[in-house]
Design an enzyme around this catalytic site. Sequence first.
Site, PDB file in Angstrom:
ATOM      1  NE  ARG A 178     -18.302  90.137  19.180  1.00  0.00           N
ATOM      2  CZ  ARG A 178     -17.415  89.693  18.309  1.00  0.00           C
ATOM      3  NH1 ARG A 178     -16.177  89.433  18.700  1.00  0.00           N
ATOM      4  NH2 ARG A 178     -17.755  89.512  17.050  1.00  0.00           N
ATOM      5  CD  GLU A 196     -11.728  89.982  18.583  1.00  0.00           C
ATOM      6  OE1 GLU A 196     -11.384  89.148  17.734  1.00  0.00           O
ATOM      7  OE2 GLU A 196     -12.012  91.162  18.301  1.00  0.00           O
ATOM      8  CD  GLU A 221     -19.304  91.201  10.785  1.00  0.00           C
ATOM      9  OE1 GLU A 221     -18.905  90.200  10.148  1.00  0.00           O
ATOM     10  OE2 GLU A 221     -18.563  91.888  11.505  1.00  0.00           O
ATOM     11  CB  SER A 272      -8.716  94.132  18.373  1.00  0.00           C
ATOM     12  OG  SER A 272      -9.412  92.999  18.029  1.00  0.00           O
ATOM     13  NE  ARG A 278     -16.246  96.645  12.542  1.00  0.00           N
ATOM     14  CZ  ARG A 278     -15.135  96.358  13.155  1.00  0.00           C
ATOM     15  NH1 ARG A 278     -14.698  95.109  13.178  1.00  0.00           N
ATOM     16  NH2 ARG A 278     -14.439  97.298  13.754  1.00  0.00           N
ATOM     17  NE  ARG A 289     -18.266  84.328  17.455  1.00  0.00           N
ATOM     18  CZ  ARG A 289     -17.127  84.758  16.913  1.00  0.00           C
ATOM     19  NH1 ARG A 289     -16.604  85.878  17.289  1.00  0.00           N
ATOM     20  NH2 ARG A 289     -16.505  84.026  16.017  1.00  0.00           N
ATOM     21  CG  HIS A 290     -20.111  88.701  13.805  1.00  0.00           C
ATOM     22  ND1 HIS A 290     -19.862  87.375  14.059  1.00  0.00           N
ATOM     23  CD2 HIS A 290     -18.908  89.299  13.688  1.00  0.00           C
ATOM     24  CE1 HIS A 290     -18.545  87.183  14.075  1.00  0.00           C
ATOM     25  NE2 HIS A 290     -17.937  88.345  13.859  1.00  0.00           N
TER      26      HIS A 290
HETATM   27  P1  ATP Z   1     -12.963  91.048  14.778  1.00  0.00           P
HETATM   28  O1  ATP Z   1     -13.567  90.907  13.422  1.00  0.00           O
HETATM   29  O2  ATP Z   1     -13.323  92.299  15.409  1.00  0.00           O
HETATM   30  O3  ATP Z   1     -11.535  90.672  14.890  1.00  0.00           O
HETATM   31  P2  ATP Z   1     -14.397  88.742  15.472  1.00  0.00           P
HETATM   32  O4  ATP Z   1     -14.592  88.026  16.756  1.00  0.00           O
HETATM   33  O5  ATP Z   1     -15.556  89.004  14.611  1.00  0.00           O
HETATM   34  O6  ATP Z   1     -13.700  90.085  15.779  1.00  0.00           O
HETATM   35  P3  ATP Z   1     -13.153  87.559  13.254  1.00  0.00           P
HETATM   36  O7  ATP Z   1     -11.699  87.523  13.007  1.00  0.00           O
HETATM   37  O8  ATP Z   1     -14.050  88.345  12.359  1.00  0.00           O
HETATM   38  O9  ATP Z   1     -13.274  87.989  14.742  1.00  0.00           O
HETATM   39  O10 ATP Z   1     -13.735  86.111  13.325  1.00  0.00           O
HETATM   40  C1  ATP Z   1     -13.236  85.099  14.149  1.00  0.00           C
HETATM   41  C2  ATP Z   1     -13.867  83.792  13.703  1.00  0.00           C
HETATM   42  O11 ATP Z   1     -15.276  83.887  13.860  1.00  0.00           O
HETATM   43  C3  ATP Z   1     -13.658  83.479  12.234  1.00  0.00           C
HETATM   44  O12 ATP Z   1     -12.494  82.750  11.999  1.00  0.00           O
HETATM   45  C4  ATP Z   1     -14.877  82.673  11.923  1.00  0.00           C
HETATM   46  O13 ATP Z   1     -14.714  81.334  12.348  1.00  0.00           O
HETATM   47  C5  ATP Z   1     -15.930  83.291  12.781  1.00  0.00           C
HETATM   48  N1  ATP Z   1     -16.662  84.316  12.062  1.00  0.00           N
HETATM   49  C6  ATP Z   1     -16.380  85.627  11.968  1.00  0.00           C
HETATM   50  N2  ATP Z   1     -17.240  86.290  11.245  1.00  0.00           N
HETATM   51  C7  ATP Z   1     -18.132  85.393  10.857  1.00  0.00           C
HETATM   52  C8  ATP Z   1     -19.283  85.482  10.086  1.00  0.00           C
HETATM   53  N3  ATP Z   1     -19.717  86.648   9.583  1.00  0.00           N
HETATM   54  N4  ATP Z   1     -19.966  84.346   9.867  1.00  0.00           N
HETATM   55  C9  ATP Z   1     -19.568  83.186  10.378  1.00  0.00           C
HETATM   56  N5  ATP Z   1     -18.480  83.044  11.122  1.00  0.00           N
HETATM   57  C10 ATP Z   1     -17.773  84.117  11.367  1.00  0.00           C
HETATM   58  P1  AMO Z   2     -12.039  95.058  15.902  1.00  0.00           P
HETATM   59  O1  AMO Z   2     -12.399  94.975  14.472  1.00  0.00           O
HETATM   60  O2  AMO Z   2     -11.414  93.861  16.535  1.00  0.00           O
HETATM   61  O3  AMO Z   2     -10.988  96.223  16.151  1.00  0.00           O
HETATM   62  O4  AMO Z   2     -13.299  95.498  16.748  1.00  0.00           O
HETATM   63  C1  AMO Z   2     -13.191  95.742  18.128  1.00  0.00           C
HETATM   64  C2  AMO Z   2     -14.293  95.023  18.883  1.00  0.00           C
HETATM   65  O5  AMO Z   2     -15.563  95.482  18.450  1.00  0.00           O
HETATM   66  C3  AMO Z   2     -16.507  94.436  18.526  1.00  0.00           C
HETATM   67  N1  AMO Z   2     -17.087  94.197  17.207  1.00  0.00           N
HETATM   68  C4  AMO Z   2     -18.339  93.770  16.986  1.00  0.00           C
HETATM   69  N2  AMO Z   2     -19.350  93.467  17.814  1.00  0.00           N
HETATM   70  C5  AMO Z   2     -20.500  93.057  17.278  1.00  0.00           C
HETATM   71  N3  AMO Z   2     -20.719  92.936  15.944  1.00  0.00           N
HETATM   72  C6  AMO Z   2     -19.741  93.236  15.066  1.00  0.00           C
HETATM   73  N4  AMO Z   2     -19.969  93.120  13.750  1.00  0.00           N
HETATM   74  C7  AMO Z   2     -18.477  93.672  15.570  1.00  0.00           C
HETATM   75  N5  AMO Z   2     -17.315  94.027  15.005  1.00  0.00           N
HETATM   76  C8  AMO Z   2     -16.488  94.349  16.011  1.00  0.00           C
HETATM   77  C9  AMO Z   2     -15.759  93.203  19.005  1.00  0.00           C
HETATM   78  C10 AMO Z   2     -14.339  93.516  18.664  1.00  0.00           C
HETATM   79  O6  AMO Z   2     -13.449  92.847  19.520  1.00  0.00           O
HETATM   80  N6  AMO Z   2      -9.929  99.582  15.223  1.00  0.00           N
HETATM   81  C11 AMO Z   2      -9.839  98.334  15.981  1.00  0.00           C
HETATM   82  C12 AMO Z   2      -9.715  98.602  17.458  1.00  0.00           C
HETATM   83  C13 AMO Z   2      -8.426  99.257  17.846  1.00  0.00           C
HETATM   84  O7  AMO Z   2      -7.366  98.702  17.500  1.00  0.00           O
HETATM   85  O8  AMO Z   2      -8.462 100.300  18.515  1.00  0.00           O
HETATM   86  C14 AMO Z   2     -11.077  97.498  15.681  1.00  0.00           C
HETATM   87  O9  AMO Z   2     -12.075  97.957  15.189  1.00  0.00           O
HETATM   88  O10 AMO Z   2     -15.957  93.111  20.416  1.00  0.00           O
END
Ligand code: ATP
Ligand code: AMO
Length: 429
Positions: A403, A352, A212, A355, A210, A218-219
């Site tokens: 995570r 999180e 990001e 998902s 991804r 946490r990413h």
């Molecule tokens: P997923 O993308 O898999 O749902 P996630 O925990 O990355 O998991 P997001 O919906 O991407 O969830 O982000 C949740 C919150 O985290 C966002 O509303 C934002 O506040 C913060 N966030 C996410 N990505 C970033 C980023 N690249 N930089 C800064 N803040 C971020």
């Molecule tokens: P989602 O986008 O929520 O769901 O990703 C699932 C989980 O993967 C981890 N994750 C990451 N961890 C570290 N760095 C990242 N950039 C990152 N992106 C995601 C998180 C997140 O909760 N297809 C759906 C899943 C499904 O519905 O089966 C999906 O990708 O822990």
Amino acid sequence: MRTQLKDVTKDTERAEVIGWVHEVRDLGGLSFYILRDRTGFLQATVVKKKAPEAVTECARNISRESVVRISGIVKATEKAPGGREIIPETMELISRAETPLPLDVSEKVLAEVDTRIDNRYLDARRPKVGAIFKIRSAVTHALYDLFFSEGFINIHSPKIVAAATEGGTELFPLAYFEKEAFLNQSPQLYKQMMMSAGFEKVFEIGPIFRAEEHNTTRHLNEATSIDVEVSFTDHNGVMDLLERAVVAAYTNVEKLCSDELELFDVDFTVPKSPFPKITYAQAIDIAAVSIDEDIGYGDDLSTAAERAIGEEMGQHYFITDWPTEIKPYYAMPYEDNPEICKAFDMMHPRMELSSGAQRIHQHDLLVEQIINKGLSPESFEFYLKPFKYGMPPHSGWGLGMERLIMTMLDLPNIREAVLFPRDRHRLTP
Ligand code: ATP
Ligand code: AMO
């Protein structure tokens, strides 16, 4: 025959050992060398007047982190780590480490994350860093065992793909001959297609990519996703499976990694199941009264919101019944209230972790949802076709490995849970 250091005990008479020189203490007539291997430490003690000349000669030239082979007599002593020491009869420098070291391996306080990762081969010699990856390995082992014991088929989906799965913004484009290609963000479309193939229960533990844009703790740009897909079950069925997976991971770490866990200042307890469930609407209510930000129904949960709800819940929990509008097109809307859908997030109090959802298995409804999200069904043709030829009802989730480890060990930065992390500023080592 080489003996691993943990197997050298007070009762051992003689041993031949190989290890890295973790510490050198030279007191003039007496010098101590703390050897280290992946199993532990052993002190070698050289009394210059008594030792063979070849040993004192070798010992004089030894630098920290060099690899040495020692054979000799083992003696019990309360003054050495583990209550025993080896008195070398032979000592051989196998591989010399240059000085100064780029990173101090024996240092108790960890260096900056960037310095550590630049020198990961040295950093990972630290017992606490090695422990993270032994624990991660125990988690992987537990998950494979669980999935195989429950009759899952292990699959490997392609990592070079032609379309986005989780929305187009976080895609890495790739030079692929004459075509446009991307690194895959998730096995989502492929694990669903295998439901149409009749595989019924599949899992994959593999990389996701991804783009990001920002550096967060946490990413990652390359992460490891634990993915499952199961036919003939709804979102509740796969939430139960997710609980079993998290509990199995923790239980195996508790069973196999007690020595490693001691290195972490963490209150390690196997999460109690069932995990509590709150609806998205309840989660928003908690966040609205707990944080300063303006947050309302329909908003994504910000980092501050996740923290506030996590504090209230105090353990792993699920957020269910999300607005259909803010979940991906593949999430199944409730038949009696299509404004909300059968999607869930599984949360650790800090963030999180996963998902998932029951998926839409009806072709026309799926096309409608793809269009509603502003995407074009044409680019999903290969994915949509299986829905026309007998797609069973199915559900699944993705769980972030890093995570899971990060929250298990209370690591401050997700980069600590990956050997060679990739972020915007890092492509090496
Ligand atoms: P997923 O993308 O898999 O749902 P996630 O925990 O990355 O998991 P997001 O919906 O991407 O969830 O982000 C949740 C919150 O985290 C966002 O509303 C934002 O506040 C913060 N966030 C996410 N990505 C970033 C980023 N690249 N930089 C800064 N803040 C971020
Ligand atoms: P989602 O986008 O929520 O769901 O990703 C699932 C989980 O993967 C981890 N994750 C990451 N961890 C570290 N760095 C990242 N950039 C990152 N992106 C995601 C998180 C997140 O909760 N297809 C759906 C899943 C499904 O519905 O089966 C999906 O990708 O822990």
